[in-house]
Design a protein around this motif. Sequence first.
Motif, PDB file in Angstrom:
ATOM      1  N   ILE A  61     100.845  -3.970   6.289  1.00 19.38           N
ATOM      2  CA  ILE A  61     101.286  -4.256   4.952  1.00 19.38           C
ATOM      3  C   ILE A  61     102.357  -5.532   4.941  1.00 19.38           C
ATOM      4  O   ILE A  61     103.301  -5.375   5.637  1.00 19.38           O
ATOM      5  CB  ILE A  61     101.896  -3.052   4.377  1.00 19.38           C
ATOM      6  N   LEU A  62     101.968  -6.463   4.162  1.00 17.65           N
ATOM      7  CA  LEU A  62     102.691  -7.553   4.233  1.00 17.65           C
ATOM      8  C   LEU A  62     103.489  -7.493   2.478  1.00 17.65           C
ATOM      9  O   LEU A  62     102.747  -7.180   1.826  1.00 17.65           O
ATOM     10  CB  LEU A  62     102.050  -8.920   4.165  1.00 17.65           C
ATOM     11  N   TYR A  63     104.813  -7.562   2.542  1.00 13.59           N
ATOM     12  CA  TYR A  63     105.346  -7.195   1.412  1.00 13.59           C
ATOM     13  C   TYR A  63     106.407  -8.355   1.191  1.00 13.59           C
ATOM     14  O   TYR A  63     107.098  -8.840   2.121  1.00 13.59           O
ATOM     15  CB  TYR A  63     105.976  -5.835   1.606  1.00 13.59           C
ATOM     16  N   ARG A  64     106.713  -8.434  -0.029  1.00 11.41           N
ATOM     17  CA  ARG A  64     107.608  -9.864  -0.691  1.00 11.41           C
ATOM     18  C   ARG A  64     108.707  -8.791  -1.241  1.00 11.41           C
ATOM     19  O   ARG A  64     108.603  -8.189  -2.272  1.00 11.41           O
ATOM     20  CB  ARG A  64     107.032 -10.752  -1.434  1.00 11.41           C
ATOM     21  N   THR A  65     109.844  -8.867  -0.660  1.00  9.00           N
ATOM     22  CA  THR A  65     110.936  -7.837  -0.974  1.00  9.00           C
ATOM     23  C   THR A  65     111.649  -8.610  -2.430  1.00  9.00           C
ATOM     24  O   THR A  65     111.492  -9.661  -2.609  1.00  9.00           O
ATOM     25  CB  THR A  65     112.024  -7.909  -0.113  1.00  9.00           C
TER      26      THR A  65
END
Length: 137
Positions: A61-65
């Motif tokens: 999972i790549l996530y942009r905080t």
Amino acid sequence: MKKLLLLLIIPLAFLSCGKSGDVVPSVPVNFQASLTDPRLAALNASGGYVVITGYGVAGLILYRTPDRRYVAYDRCSSYQPQKKCAVTVDESGFTATDPCSGSKFSLSDGLPVKAPATKSLRSYYVTTNSFEIYVSN
């Protein structure tokens, strides 16, 4: 006095040796992609995420905080990782749920927010430049 202290320390040492095998296995991860790739378009906004298959134990999972950093986690739940249960991102986009146990994890930091999980999701190093994102361990 020394004997008494020794008698107290030895049992504590044995009690502190817990089960350490209950961790997500470490597998080589080396993912690289262009930030302009349409499949990664969701990462342009805070709270955006992308699921990548074929890497890690159960995918990534790549996530942009919210503070605009990129983070990457293995989808393998940290609760009974031998089952290789892949977490799924919730509709809110802020947490991911283990469908096998019901555990929930924060996507901002990978920490468990709902039991029975007590350990974070396995995280990976993320580096970027103006054009690409790299995920590794």
